[in-house]
Design an enzyme around this catalytic site. Structure first.
Site, PDB file in Angstrom:
ATOM      1  N   LYS A 118       0.836  -1.203   0.000  1.00 17.65           N
ATOM      2  CA  LYS A 118       0.000   0.000   0.000  1.00 17.65           C
ATOM      3  C   LYS A 118       0.870   1.253   0.000  1.00 17.65           C
ATOM      4  O   LYS A 118       0.676   2.176  -0.788  1.00 17.65           O
ATOM      5  CB  LYS A 118      -0.880  -0.024   1.249  1.00 17.65           C
ATOM      6  CG  LYS A 118      -1.849   1.127   1.361  1.00 17.65           C
ATOM      7  CD  LYS A 118      -2.434   1.306   2.758  1.00 17.65           C
ATOM      8  CE  LYS A 118      -2.905   0.031   3.411  1.00 17.65           C
ATOM      9  NZ  LYS A 118      -3.801   0.319   4.567  1.00 17.65           N
ATOM     10  N   LYS A 130       3.542  -2.024  11.220  1.00 20.33           N
ATOM     11  CA  LYS A 130       2.237  -1.969  11.899  1.00 20.33           C
ATOM     12  C   LYS A 130       2.429  -2.353  13.349  1.00 20.33           C
ATOM     13  O   LYS A 130       3.367  -3.067  13.686  1.00 20.33           O
ATOM     14  CB  LYS A 130       1.260  -2.956  11.249  1.00 20.33           C
ATOM     15  CG  LYS A 130      -0.192  -2.615  11.481  1.00 20.33           C
ATOM     16  CD  LYS A 130      -0.693  -1.616  10.469  1.00 20.33           C
ATOM     17  CE  LYS A 130      -2.084  -1.125  10.772  1.00 20.33           C
ATOM     18  NZ  LYS A 130      -2.624  -0.348   9.641  1.00 20.33           N
ATOM     19  N   ASP A 170      -5.187   3.411  13.842  1.00 18.83           N
ATOM     20  CA  ASP A 170      -5.913   2.367  13.115  1.00 18.83           C
ATOM     21  C   ASP A 170      -7.150   2.120  13.993  1.00 18.83           C
ATOM     22  O   ASP A 170      -7.527   3.004  14.780  1.00 18.83           O
ATOM     23  CB  ASP A 170      -5.035   1.107  12.962  1.00 18.83           C
ATOM     24  CG  ASP A 170      -5.581   0.112  11.937  1.00 18.83           C
ATOM     25  OD1 ASP A 170      -5.352   0.304  10.739  1.00 18.83           O
ATOM     26  OD2 ASP A 170      -6.269  -0.858  12.325  1.00 18.83           O
TER      27      ASP A 170
HETATM   28  N1  GLU Z   1      -3.926   2.532   9.683  1.00 21.94           N
HETATM   29  C1  GLU Z   1      -3.953   3.180   8.413  1.00 21.94           C
HETATM   30  C2  GLU Z   1      -3.754   2.158   7.320  1.00 21.94           C
HETATM   31  O1  GLU Z   1      -4.200   1.057   7.436  1.00 21.94           O
HETATM   32  C3  GLU Z   1      -3.053   4.393   8.336  1.00 21.94           C
HETATM   33  C4  GLU Z   1      -1.626   4.188   8.708  1.00 21.94           C
HETATM   34  C5  GLU Z   1      -0.806   5.482   8.770  1.00 21.94           C
HETATM   35  O2  GLU Z   1      -1.339   6.563   8.570  1.00 21.94           O
HETATM   36  O3  GLU Z   1       0.388   5.343   9.017  1.00 21.94           O
HETATM   37  O4  GLU Z   1      -3.191   2.421   6.288  1.00 21.94           O
END
Ligand code: GLU
Length: 449
Positions: A118, A130, A170
């Site tokens: 992503k 994460k 998240d």
């Molecule tokens: N938790 C979000 C995601 O799944 C954003 C993560 C972020 O902004 O670092 O992409």
């Protein structure tokens, strides 16, 4: 029915299964990517030679730690927290923290793995990571949330940094939690290092449009998918699962573009409002009062509440899964198809099961996978990092414009890649391959590290 794996990829997947026992969501995320990479190894044998896939499947670093804290009654509570620093070929590890009782290593690894591709798709210099904890924020007081966040950061601070690893929110982690985490980081390190966390408040280094970004981004991606088909979102009936940050702002942008959003949900039930979801009321209940969604129908007499209901049985033309992983199954997909759905864009991470994706794509529904469709959140986090690095603060309009351009580019990249690999319009193929190639070529260039 899910697709088989290429003969070169099957042993790699078997190895992932063997080395990561019991982590079913991680297995699912890896398998879904590997299923699409066969033709890539044919075209780029050097990536196979360099064992890029095997290396991508193994996190660079995994941190697991104890988080002790005291609740309001003075009782000691123990939680477990994680930070999986998955891949830093393109930039510092970047990805959110999830606080939810279902969190274990397999969830964080699936999310971290998705995040690699992503983040690569955003075109911005961010690696993948994460984190999270099995802490359950439901029913906790502000003071308990603060003590938990402070205890978690008392360990996490030594592993993160603006050039190392940049967490964000998240599920279960929003502006309030980022505030407590940032406050503790600042106190321990004696540094006002804005770029160490994203999703900050607007008066202490946050970016405008970050709160809205994931939901808005998913709608921008959806618009592009529909444009390819000579269609648009205007006048379409939509259902949006969830009622958290992603769902709320997906609803806001969909409504602004003329869609009729008639349903949303939480883990207890579904609200159906044929007059269109009253967004101001939804925000009041969820963002201000932090109440359950069932409160919505007490205020809106025309709306109905389906306790333990399934949102995918509500007839719609567009479905936006914005709640959590594996919330849209093959059976749900079949009911969407039966009811004439034309497009699905994933605002959540991996919300559709592999069998569900199969049903949707077989029916010719436009399907935008999360790692492309929900990349707007993390992309705007990278814009927040840019603003922090230059000690600047951009306007809402400018930031939203940048977000829109990024989503249009992600869509184009995925679409063109799907064409190049003989799967025109298959955004799963396009997103996986485009993301993989970006990271894979960078890893090859950086040598065996
Ligand atoms: N938790 C979000 C995601 O799944 C954003 C993560 C972020 O902004 O670092 O992409």
């Amino acid at each position: 029915m899910v697709a088989g794996l290429d003969e070169k990829l099957e042993p790699i997947f078997q190895d992932v299964l063997r080395r990561n026992p019991g982590e079913t969501e991680f297995h699912q995320a890896v398998r879904e990517v590997l299923e699409t990479l066969g033709p890539v190894l044919v075209k780029y044998p050097e990536l196979a030679e360099q064992k890029i896939i095997q290396r991508i499947c193994e996190p660079e670093r995994q941190i697991i730690f104890r988080v002790p804290w005291q609740d309001d009654r003075g009782q000691i509570q123990i939680n477990r927290a994680f930070r999986v620093e998955f891949n830093s070929a393109l930039g510092p590890y970047k990805g959110g923290m999830r606080f939810h009782p279902s969190v274990y290593l397999g969830i964080i690894k699936f999310l971290g793995f998705e995040q690699i591709f992503k983040n690569a798709l955003t075109g911005l210099p961010i690696g993948g990571g994460k984190g999270g904890s099995d802490f359950d924020p439901k029913g906790k007081s502000d003071a308990e949330i603060m003590r938990f966040c402070q205890s978690l950061m008392t360990e996490l601070y030594r592993h993160i940094g603006e050039h190392t690893d940049v967490p964000a929110g998240d599920i279960g982690v929003g502006g309030r939690e980022i505030g407590y985490l940032f406050g503790q980081y600042k106190r321990i390190t004696n540094r006002y290092e804005s770029g160490v966390l994203t999703g900050k408040g607007l008066n202490w280094g946050g970016s405008r449009a970050r709160t809205e970004a994931t939901g808005y981004g998913a709608i921008f991606f959806l618009e592009e998918m529909l444009k390819v088909r000579g269609d648009s979102i205007e006048g379409k009936t939509c259902v949006v699962s969830g009622s958290g940050n992603v769902a709320i702002y997906a609803i806001e942008k969909a409504q602004a573009l003329g869609a009729r959003v008639i349903a949303c949900s939480d883990s207890n039930g579904v609200v159906v409002d044929q007059d269109g979801i009253d967004l101001a009321l939804l925000k009041q209940i969820k963002e201000v009062e932090r109440r359950r969604l069932s409160a919505y129908v007490q205020e809106r007499t025309g709306a109905t509440y389906l306790e333990n209901g399934c949102i995918w049985t509500v007839p719609c033309q567009i479905a936006l899964p914005c709640a959590t992983q594996n919330e849209l199954t093959a059976k749900d997909a079949q009911s969407l198809v039966r009811n004439g759905c034309i497009a699905v864009a994933e605002g959540a991470n991996m919300p559709t099961t592999p069998e569900g994706i199969h049903v949707l794509m077989d029916a010719g529904i436009a399907f935008g996978p999360g790692k492309a469709a929900n990349a707007g959140g993390v992309a705007t986090s990278a814009l927040e990092m840019q603003q922090n690095a230059s000690r600047d603060s951009w306007s809402f309009e400018y930031t939203e414009q940048r977000l829109k351009e990024i989503m249009v580019n992600i869509h184009r990249n995925c679409y063109e890649t799907s064409e190049e690999f003989d799967s025109k319009g298959n955004y799963v193929v396009g997103a996986n391959i485009a993301g993989f190639l970006k990271v894979g070529h960078a890893m090859a260039a950086l040598g065996l590290v």
